[in-house]
Structure formats: C-alpha cells, structure tokens
Write an enzyme that holds these catalytic residues in place. Sequence first.
Site, PDB file in Angstrom:
ATOM      1  N   GLY A  13      11.208   0.426 -77.270  1.00 60.48           N
ATOM      2  CA  GLY A  13      10.964   1.798 -76.614  1.00 60.48           C
ATOM      3  C   GLY A  13      12.123   2.194 -75.768  1.00 60.48           C
ATOM      4  N   GLY A  14      11.915   3.651 -75.571  1.00 59.99           N
ATOM      5  CA  GLY A  14      13.298   4.052 -74.539  1.00 59.99           C
ATOM      6  C   GLY A  14      13.263   3.614 -73.244  1.00 59.99           C
ATOM      7  N   ARG A  40      11.151  -1.353 -87.238  1.00 64.04           N
ATOM      8  CA  ARG A  40      12.466  -1.498 -86.922  1.00 64.04           C
ATOM      9  C   ARG A  40      12.824  -2.844 -86.035  1.00 64.04           C
ATOM     10  N   ALA A  89       4.321  -0.708 -72.483  1.00 61.45           N
ATOM     11  CA  ALA A  89       3.691   0.116 -73.588  1.00 61.45           C
ATOM     12  C   ALA A  89       2.948   1.250 -73.206  1.00 61.45           C
ATOM     13  N   GLY A  90       3.020   2.352 -73.931  1.00 61.68           N
ATOM     14  CA  GLY A  90       2.273   3.528 -73.634  1.00 61.68           C
ATOM     15  C   GLY A  90       2.534   4.605 -74.521  1.00 61.68           C
ATOM     16  N   ILE A  91       1.323   5.470 -74.550  1.00 62.12           N
ATOM     17  CA  ILE A  91       1.557   6.642 -75.621  1.00 62.12           C
ATOM     18  C   ILE A  91       1.107   7.940 -74.845  1.00 62.12           C
ATOM     19  N   THR A  92       1.365   8.897 -75.364  1.00 58.70           N
ATOM     20  CA  THR A  92       0.472  10.162 -74.822  1.00 58.70           C
ATOM     21  C   THR A  92      -0.067  10.984 -76.146  1.00 58.70           C
ATOM     22  N   GLN A 150      -2.789  16.730 -69.802  1.00 59.47           N
ATOM     23  CA  GLN A 150      -2.771  15.194 -69.838  1.00 59.47           C
ATOM     24  C   GLN A 150      -4.124  14.684 -69.027  1.00 59.47           C
ATOM     25  N   TYR A 153      -4.072  10.859 -70.091  1.00 58.46           N
ATOM     26  CA  TYR A 153      -2.744  10.100 -69.650  1.00 58.46           C
ATOM     27  C   TYR A 153      -2.934   9.990 -67.938  1.00 58.46           C
TER      28      TYR A 153
HETATM   29  N1  CAA Z   1       1.519  24.944 -66.568  1.00 58.81           N
HETATM   30  C1  CAA Z   1       0.609  26.093 -66.459  1.00 58.81           C
HETATM   31  N2  CAA Z   1       0.149  26.731 -67.977  1.00 58.81           N
HETATM   32  C2  CAA Z   1       0.632  25.842 -68.879  1.00 58.81           C
HETATM   33  C3  CAA Z   1       1.123  24.847 -68.943  1.00 58.81           C
HETATM   34  C4  CAA Z   1       1.677  24.113 -67.803  1.00 58.81           C
HETATM   35  N3  CAA Z   1       2.551  23.167 -67.576  1.00 58.81           N
HETATM   36  N4  CAA Z   1       1.226  24.385 -70.155  1.00 58.81           N
HETATM   37  C5  CAA Z   1       0.718  25.423 -71.087  1.00 58.81           C
HETATM   38  N5  CAA Z   1       0.260  26.235 -70.361  1.00 58.81           N
HETATM   39  C6  CAA Z   1      -0.390  27.276 -70.606  1.00 58.81           C
HETATM   40  C7  CAA Z   1       0.224  28.225 -71.675  1.00 58.81           C
HETATM   41  O1  CAA Z   1       0.987  29.131 -70.875  1.00 58.81           O
HETATM   42  C8  CAA Z   1      -0.810  28.924 -72.342  1.00 58.81           C
HETATM   43  O2  CAA Z   1      -1.328  30.184 -71.508  1.00 58.81           O
HETATM   44  P1  CAA Z   1      -1.889  31.533 -72.161  1.00 58.81           P
HETATM   45  O3  CAA Z   1      -3.196  31.007 -72.727  1.00 58.81           O
HETATM   46  O4  CAA Z   1      -2.034  32.232 -70.765  1.00 58.81           O
HETATM   47  O5  CAA Z   1      -1.000  32.083 -73.044  1.00 58.81           O
HETATM   48  C9  CAA Z   1      -1.853  27.940 -72.436  1.00 58.81           C
HETATM   49  O6  CAA Z   1      -1.740  27.074 -71.217  1.00 58.81           O
HETATM   50  C10 CAA Z   1      -2.005  27.364 -73.877  1.00 58.81           C
HETATM   51  O7  CAA Z   1      -3.182  26.510 -73.647  1.00 58.81           O
HETATM   52  P2  CAA Z   1      -3.787  25.848 -75.142  1.00 58.81           P
HETATM   53  O8  CAA Z   1      -4.927  24.972 -74.768  1.00 58.81           O
HETATM   54  O9  CAA Z   1      -3.711  26.891 -76.253  1.00 58.81           O
HETATM   55  O10 CAA Z   1      -2.429  24.743 -75.124  1.00 58.81           O
HETATM   56  P3  CAA Z   1      -1.527  24.507 -76.409  1.00 58.81           P
HETATM   57  O11 CAA Z   1      -2.316  23.863 -77.520  1.00 58.81           O
HETATM   58  O12 CAA Z   1      -0.515  25.514 -76.707  1.00 58.81           O
HETATM   59  O13 CAA Z   1      -0.851  23.219 -75.782  1.00 58.81           O
HETATM   60  C11 CAA Z   1      -0.139  21.734 -74.353  1.00 58.81           C
HETATM   61  C12 CAA Z   1      -0.872  22.881 -74.419  1.00 58.81           C
HETATM   62  C13 CAA Z   1      -0.378  20.481 -75.193  1.00 58.81           C
HETATM   63  C14 CAA Z   1      -0.523  20.980 -72.790  1.00 58.81           C
HETATM   64  C15 CAA Z   1       1.519  22.017 -74.329  1.00 58.81           C
HETATM   65  O14 CAA Z   1       1.680  22.871 -73.323  1.00 58.81           O
HETATM   66  C16 CAA Z   1       2.352  20.646 -73.930  1.00 58.81           C
HETATM   67  O15 CAA Z   1       2.434  19.833 -74.537  1.00 58.81           O
HETATM   68  N6  CAA Z   1       2.633  20.360 -72.438  1.00 58.81           N
HETATM   69  C17 CAA Z   1       3.400  19.347 -72.145  1.00 58.81           C
HETATM   70  C18 CAA Z   1       2.480  18.539 -71.405  1.00 58.81           C
HETATM   71  C19 CAA Z   1       3.234  17.353 -70.609  1.00 58.81           C
HETATM   72  O16 CAA Z   1       4.023  17.527 -69.829  1.00 58.81           O
HETATM   73  N7  CAA Z   1       3.391  16.329 -71.072  1.00 58.81           N
HETATM   74  C20 CAA Z   1       4.081  15.271 -70.562  1.00 58.81           C
HETATM   75  C21 CAA Z   1       4.642  14.221 -71.884  1.00 58.81           C
HETATM   76  S1  CAA Z   1       5.943  13.272 -71.347  1.00 58.81           S
HETATM   77  C22 CAA Z   1       4.959  12.088 -70.234  1.00 58.81           C
HETATM   78  O17 CAA Z   1       3.711  12.042 -70.106  1.00 58.81           O
HETATM   79  C23 CAA Z   1       5.881  11.032 -69.673  1.00 58.81           C
HETATM   80  C24 CAA Z   1       5.569  11.010 -68.289  1.00 58.81           C
HETATM   81  O18 CAA Z   1       5.064   9.986 -67.945  1.00 58.81           O
HETATM   82  C25 CAA Z   1       6.131  11.866 -67.304  1.00 58.81           C
HETATM   83  P1  NAP Z   2       8.360   5.277 -76.038  1.00 62.36           P
HETATM   84  O1  NAP Z   2       9.987   5.233 -76.212  1.00 62.36           O
HETATM   85  O2  NAP Z   2       7.620   5.883 -76.850  1.00 62.36           O
HETATM   86  O3  NAP Z   2       8.306   3.644 -75.951  1.00 62.36           O
HETATM   87  C1  NAP Z   2       6.548   3.325 -75.883  1.00 62.36           C
HETATM   88  C2  NAP Z   2       6.708   1.951 -76.333  1.00 62.36           C
HETATM   89  O4  NAP Z   2       4.949   1.674 -76.296  1.00 62.36           O
HETATM   90  C3  NAP Z   2       7.230   1.655 -77.585  1.00 62.36           C
HETATM   91  O5  NAP Z   2       8.076   0.708 -77.826  1.00 62.36           O
HETATM   92  C4  NAP Z   2       5.887   1.136 -78.422  1.00 62.36           C
HETATM   93  O6  NAP Z   2       5.984  -0.013 -79.233  1.00 62.36           O
HETATM   94  C5  NAP Z   2       4.820   0.717 -77.378  1.00 62.36           C
HETATM   95  N1  NAP Z   2       3.375   0.844 -77.739  1.00 62.36           N
HETATM   96  C6  NAP Z   2       2.650   1.841 -78.129  1.00 62.36           C
HETATM   97  N2  NAP Z   2       1.555   1.620 -78.496  1.00 62.36           N
HETATM   98  C7  NAP Z   2       1.405   0.200 -78.637  1.00 62.36           C
HETATM   99  C8  NAP Z   2       0.320  -0.640 -79.026  1.00 62.36           C
HETATM  100  N3  NAP Z   2      -0.508  -0.207 -79.613  1.00 62.36           N
HETATM  101  N4  NAP Z   2       0.702  -1.989 -79.024  1.00 62.36           N
HETATM  102  C9  NAP Z   2       2.021  -2.450 -78.465  1.00 62.36           C
HETATM  103  N5  NAP Z   2       2.822  -1.513 -78.231  1.00 62.36           N
HETATM  104  C10 NAP Z   2       2.627  -0.175 -78.203  1.00 62.36           C
HETATM  105  O7  NAP Z   2       8.051   5.694 -74.680  1.00 62.36           O
HETATM  106  P2  NAP Z   2       8.738   5.544 -73.268  1.00 62.36           P
HETATM  107  O8  NAP Z   2       9.229   6.677 -72.577  1.00 62.36           O
HETATM  108  O9  NAP Z   2       9.753   4.453 -73.183  1.00 62.36           O
HETATM  109  O10 NAP Z   2       7.536   4.970 -72.443  1.00 62.36           O
HETATM  110  C11 NAP Z   2       7.386   3.678 -71.785  1.00 62.36           C
HETATM  111  C12 NAP Z   2       6.484   3.701 -70.717  1.00 62.36           C
HETATM  112  O11 NAP Z   2       6.684   4.489 -69.732  1.00 62.36           O
HETATM  113  C13 NAP Z   2       5.191   4.230 -71.058  1.00 62.36           C
HETATM  114  O12 NAP Z   2       4.022   3.576 -70.541  1.00 62.36           O
HETATM  115  C14 NAP Z   2       5.096   5.809 -70.575  1.00 62.36           C
HETATM  116  O13 NAP Z   2       3.880   6.172 -70.375  1.00 62.36           O
HETATM  117  C15 NAP Z   2       5.817   5.152 -69.206  1.00 62.36           C
HETATM  118  N6  NAP Z   2       6.540   6.579 -68.809  1.00 62.36           N
HETATM  119  C16 NAP Z   2       7.425   7.497 -69.299  1.00 62.36           C
HETATM  120  C17 NAP Z   2       7.984   8.413 -68.952  1.00 62.36           C
HETATM  121  C18 NAP Z   2       9.051   9.272 -69.558  1.00 62.36           C
HETATM  122  O14 NAP Z   2       9.293  10.169 -69.096  1.00 62.36           O
HETATM  123  N7  NAP Z   2       9.523   8.896 -70.605  1.00 62.36           N
HETATM  124  C19 NAP Z   2       7.739   8.735 -67.412  1.00 62.36           C
HETATM  125  C20 NAP Z   2       6.790   8.015 -66.824  1.00 62.36           C
HETATM  126  C21 NAP Z   2       6.318   6.918 -67.493  1.00 62.36           C
HETATM  127  P3  NAP Z   2       6.947   0.157 -80.757  1.00 62.36           P
HETATM  128  O15 NAP Z   2       8.233   0.520 -80.440  1.00 62.36           O
HETATM  129  O16 NAP Z   2       6.960  -1.358 -80.990  1.00 62.36           O
HETATM  130  O17 NAP Z   2       6.084   0.751 -81.609  1.00 62.36           O
END
Ligand code: CAA
Ligand code: NAP
Length: 247
Positions: A13-14, A40, A89-92, A150, A153
Amino acid sequence: MAQRVAVVTGGMGGIGEAICMKLAAAGHKVVTTYSPGNTRSGEWLAAMKTKGYTFHAYQVDVTDFDACQQAVATIQSEVGPIDILVNNAGITKDASFKKMGKADWDAVMRTNLDSVFNMSKPVCDGMVERGWGRVINVSSVNGQKGAFGQTNYSAAKAGMHGFTKALALEVARKGVTVNTISPGYIATKMVLAVPKEVMDTKILPQIPLGRLGKPEEVGALVAFLCSEDAGYFTGANLAMNGGQHMQ
Ligand code: CAA
Ligand code: NAP
C-alpha cells in the site's frame, strides 16, 4: 549494523511501500504481506526489483488469526526469525455514526486492531527469546483526536495505543520495544477516497503546514524507530501530522 528481518503488513500500500523502501535502505531484509484480494503482488515485486529492491512477499489476511500464525511460521522458516514487525495494514469504512452499520464497525476493528494481536502474538515470543525486537503499530491522528465519520476507525486506532503501552511494559526487560506512530493525512489512496469538498473545506484548512504528508516521511520515522539509536523509545506514540493535532 546488524541486518534484521523486518515484516511489514500491507507493504504494497501507499505507506507500507515507503516503509519497505526505507527499511531496505537501512540494510534490513524486508518481507511484506499482502491481502488475499491483492491481484498485483507479482507486478509490484517486479516494479520494486527494477528500482533495486528485492522484497519477499507472503499473502495473509491479517483479520484471520490462524492465517497469521501460519504465515509467520512460513516466513520464519523461509526467510529467518522476525526481528521487526510493522503492523501497517488497515482500512477505512467512513460513515457518520447514524449511518454506520455493524459490518463497517466489525471490518475496521478486525483489520486495524485485531490484526495487531494476530500478527504480534506469533512473533513476540521469538523476539523475547532472542533479546531484541521492534514492534511498530501504525495508528493515526484520528485515533488521538477523533474524526467526523470515523467512530470505528478512531476507536480501532486509539485501541492500538493501549495495546502498545501494555505490551511495551511486558517485554521491555527483554530488549523488545513497542511503539505507535500516529501519522496525519498522508497522500495515499486511503486519503484520496475522502470527498474533495470535505478535504478542501474541512481537513486541509486544519493542517498548519498546509499540505498532506508524504509516505516517505512516515517510512523514515519507522526506519528510525527500528534503529539502534531509537532503543530508548518504548510505549511511546510518535505523532507526525503537519501540526493538525498538537499534544
Ligand atoms: N466536520 C463537520 N461536519 C461535517 C464533517 C466534518 N468533518 N463532515 C461532514 N460533515 C457534515 C456535513 O457538512 C453535513 O452537514 P449538514 O447535514 O448540516 O448538511 C453532514 O455532516 C452530513 O452528514 P451525513 O451523515 O449525511 O454524512 P455523509 O453521508 O454526507 O458523509 C462522511 C459523511 C462519510 C463523514 C464524509 O463527510 C467523509 O467521508 N468525510 C471524511 C472523513 C475523514 O476525514 N476520513 C479520513 C479518511 S483518511 C484516514 O482515515 C487516514 C488517517 O488516518 C488520517
Ligand atoms: P493503503 O494504501 O490503502 O494500504 C493499506 C494496506 O492494508 C494495503 O496494502 C492492503 O493490502 C492492507 N490490507 C487491508 N486489509 C487487509 C487484510 N485484511 N489483510 C492483509 N492486508 C490488508 O493505505 P495507507 O494509507 O498506506 O495506510 C497504511 C496504514 O496507515 C493503515 O493502517 C492506515 O490506517 C494508516 N494511516 C494512514 C494514513 C493516511 O493518511 N494515508 C494516516 C494515518 C494512518 P493489499 O494492498 O495487499 O490489499
């Protein structure tokens, strides 16, 4: 410097790829695991080879305890005793709590937290017996501060800190260190899945450095924690998040 055998889960992964590269650059023998859904692995290994990296790769579903035990046994007999374990390894499966289903909760807990038990369990005793080991758990800024969408997560990543501190206490006398790193938003496909509007309006404005982190920055931190120089870190959490969350 001694050459160690390092296992990185999700190393294709990344962030995992960058960790593999930095550990190889530090002189370690690197083994990555990949998921059963990964189609892959051969391509990835070949691409790495053209860049000068020879990695070992084993398929394992990190949510499956028996499969992890089996994979660790195979790695130890084919590559050597494992000195470094990076639980990466991790997922969201993001959804607001009102929309989150039990399946989203279970999948994230199993992949991000159960996996840490599943992989550390078969590896740790050997590290203790040999008197040296490094376990690095890849948590997240969102395990420290929480994140909208989250609950699953953030809970799993926060759980890693408790695991890290408890295990660190148990194995410290035996030369094994256990640490967590908590990266902020790093430019990988996991972060690219965040809706652009949310990224631009809700996340980037909260990062004082004004950019996403780079996978190689995380890889360098992991390589440091695996080095002899980092031997006094244990039970620690190293945050790296562009200033998004300061503690
Ligand atoms: N802060 C405050 N309000 C938020 C918000 C936030 N971060 N995100 C969404 N909202 C609000 C919207 O503005 C909306 O408000 P209104 O109802 O007033 O219009 C409301 O929440 C929408 O709620 P829903 O339940 O309908 O949400 P949705 O189905 O539209 O999706 C979500 C919500 C899935 C959380 C989407 O906003 C999303 O994907 N957000 C990103 C979450 C995130 O940061 N994930 C990190 C992924 S990367 C990672 O995890 C790596 C790591 O370790 C850092
Ligand atoms: P990514 O590119 O999606 O990589 C995640 C990896 O997890 C993939 O390589 C995948 O393997 C592996 N994986 C998922 N489910 C699995 C399972 N059941 N068994 C074995 N392997 C599995 O994401 P990434 O951003 O590199 O994330 C790596 C780690 O960093 C995760 O734990 C994530 O939560 C953490 N993290 C990410 C961020 C960010 O912003 N990107 C920030 C903080 C922490 P395959 O490729 O083989 O499928």
